[in-house]
Write an enzyme that holds these catalytic residues in place. Sequence first.
Site, PDB file in Angstrom:
ATOM      1  N   PHE A 154      -6.354  -9.920  -5.562  1.00  6.96           N
ATOM      2  CA  PHE A 154      -7.576 -10.332  -6.256  1.00  6.96           C
ATOM      3  C   PHE A 154      -7.320 -11.140  -7.512  1.00  6.96           C
ATOM      4  O   PHE A 154      -8.178 -11.903  -7.953  1.00  6.96           O
ATOM      5  CB  PHE A 154      -8.401  -9.092  -6.642  1.00  6.96           C
ATOM      6  CG  PHE A 154      -7.825  -8.332  -7.818  1.00  6.96           C
ATOM      7  CD1 PHE A 154      -8.119  -8.694  -9.128  1.00  6.96           C
ATOM      8  CD2 PHE A 154      -6.964  -7.254  -7.623  1.00  6.96           C
ATOM      9  CE1 PHE A 154      -7.574  -8.015 -10.203  1.00  6.96           C
ATOM     10  CE2 PHE A 154      -6.416  -6.570  -8.697  1.00  6.96           C
ATOM     11  CZ  PHE A 154      -6.727  -6.952  -9.989  1.00  6.96           C
ATOM     12  N   LYS A 178      -5.744 -14.037   4.792  1.00  6.25           N
ATOM     13  CA  LYS A 178      -6.490 -12.796   4.602  1.00  6.25           C
ATOM     14  C   LYS A 178      -6.525 -12.529   3.101  1.00  6.25           C
ATOM     15  O   LYS A 178      -5.630 -11.908   2.540  1.00  6.25           O
ATOM     16  CB  LYS A 178      -5.832 -11.634   5.356  1.00  6.25           C
ATOM     17  CG  LYS A 178      -6.782 -10.500   5.760  1.00  6.25           C
ATOM     18  CD  LYS A 178      -7.513  -9.844   4.613  1.00  6.25           C
ATOM     19  CE  LYS A 178      -6.623  -8.915   3.816  1.00  6.25           C
ATOM     20  NZ  LYS A 178      -7.401  -8.210   2.727  1.00  6.25           N
ATOM     21  N   SER A 231       0.605  -5.094  -4.693  1.00  3.72           N
ATOM     22  CA  SER A 231       1.241  -3.961  -5.354  1.00  3.72           C
ATOM     23  C   SER A 231       2.576  -3.625  -4.695  1.00  3.72           C
ATOM     24  O   SER A 231       2.846  -4.012  -3.556  1.00  3.72           O
ATOM     25  CB  SER A 231       0.324  -2.740  -5.287  1.00  3.72           C
ATOM     26  OG  SER A 231       0.217  -2.269  -3.956  1.00  3.72           O
ATOM     27  N   CYS A 286       0.753 -10.337 -12.582  1.00  4.55           N
ATOM     28  CA  CYS A 286       2.077  -9.807 -12.282  1.00  4.55           C
ATOM     29  C   CYS A 286       3.123 -10.350 -13.245  1.00  4.55           C
ATOM     30  O   CYS A 286       4.216  -9.822 -13.335  1.00  4.55           O
ATOM     31  CB  CYS A 286       2.467 -10.130 -10.837  1.00  4.55           C
ATOM     32  SG  CYS A 286       2.680 -11.884 -10.503  1.00  4.55           S
ATOM     33  N   GLU A 386       2.891   0.182 -13.302  1.00  6.64           N
ATOM     34  CA  GLU A 386       2.308  -1.102 -13.685  1.00  6.64           C
ATOM     35  C   GLU A 386       0.835  -0.858 -14.019  1.00  6.64           C
ATOM     36  O   GLU A 386       0.033  -0.549 -13.140  1.00  6.64           O
ATOM     37  CB  GLU A 386       2.439  -2.105 -12.543  1.00  6.64           C
ATOM     38  CG  GLU A 386       1.999  -3.510 -12.918  1.00  6.64           C
ATOM     39  CD  GLU A 386       2.223  -4.517 -11.791  1.00  6.64           C
ATOM     40  OE1 GLU A 386       2.297  -5.717 -12.083  1.00  6.64           O
ATOM     41  OE2 GLU A 386       2.325  -4.095 -10.621  1.00  6.64           O
TER      42      GLU A 386
END
Length: 501
Positions: A154, A178, A231, A286, A386
């Site tokens: 996202f 996707k 993730s 990230c 994280e």
Amino acid sequence: MADKSIKTLPLFIGGEFEPSASSKKTEVYDPTTNEILSYVPYATSQEMDKAIEIAKEAFNEWREVPVPERARLFFKYQQALKDQQEEIAKILAEENGKNFEDAKGDVWRGIEVVEQACHAPALMMGETVENVSRNIDTHSILQPLGVCVGITPFNFPAMIPLWMFPLAIVCGNTFILKPSEQDPHTPNKLAEIFQNCGFPKGLLSVIHGGADTANYLLEHPDIKAISFVGSAQAAVSVYRKGTSALKRVQAFAGAKNHTVIMPDADKDQVIKNLTGASCGAAGQRCMAISVGVFAGSSSDWIPEIKESLSKLRPSSWKDEKADFGPLISKSSKQRVLSLIEQGQKEGASLLLDGSQFESKQYPNGNFIGPTLFDHVKADMSIYKEEIFGPVLLCVRVENLKSAIEFINKNPYGNGTSIFTSSGAVARKFQHEVEVGQVGVNLPIPVPLPFFSFTGWKKSFLGDLHAYGKQAIRFYTETKTIISRWPEKDQNQSLNMTIKMK
């Protein structure tokens, strides 16, 4: 029950938008207000099969299109994205929550990768050596794989899809995207612009859904390669599923990025950069700097960092003075709040608490204010996980040696940086730190597309990296041809082909 007045997003299959027949759908929220923007369907297996079958058929023709002709279409796509950058950014900001400048930057970094796709003719050249043995010549050529899949998160709904499908398609492949179901409008817009640029139908499809959708694509026998960003836990699952099905997989996983601050650094530069790198995009990057490693007396600057962070104000993307926006969802906000609470319980010093932030204008938004912890230890939850929120952790060490040792013990190796005025210190750090992307006197060492994106350790799973020539090689296979040409007393040549996958 779904509100029938709110639209359900279509799928994009074979160059056309079409409604899904699926009865399963989920809400897409505006994270600033938590109002429903639309519903996104979870594609049926029949719809996914249709997209893959169309992609297979399109591949047979597209692979024969000369590489320069493919590149010319991407020149058109690049210009169209530039012309519509602000329109895309508005769609992105509304469904993702980024402030408008961040949203435009998201789009622009994707445009830079499309520019790289325009260089494909130079990047796809093979190699030739004459007389590798007596009267034997060898040359290699790059050939496309087939139908490829991209599974994207996202936090960068424009940039990360544009990391993937332009480079895959310019290599001669076809592509199934996707995207995240949390902000699917942006990928649909990218597909619409793509098709309007004159690309043959069937090269790109956008299939919406959740984990089951991704798993179906991962295990489908006609999918040749998968690129993933998400993730750490999901990356491991994607990598294992894809490779167990004998597919080519690259999976970009979690991160815990550190910045080392040496006492000889420029203090004002450090404070400014740490403030932006920790809270930009609400920390949902990230490559966010979430840990400041303060060597020696540089820890004296922590109170001034607190003061700088306290001036940041989260708000809507429509607010030009907003420093960052909300978190993507209520569950994301709750997770960050839980980690902030856990950090206090485990003994970290909470110098600035953003968990109490409330927006008077947007009381239902997923906002968390800038948060600062000091005296953080490696065994604390806020360090091991994280956080993905506007939270900066301060770790105190004695010197450069202990800073490097501390970072190298972390299981992730996405990005790191150091602030210092010493060339020798910078050289030692970049040489000894076990992290793939290293910055000196800048906070976030993200490479331009003609370099590789090189996370190390648990931050990356796979054998090749996105961007540039490495990405071209990920989306192609090398065919090596070894030929002995006819001699005077021979009528035929001997040819042997080796395919390396």
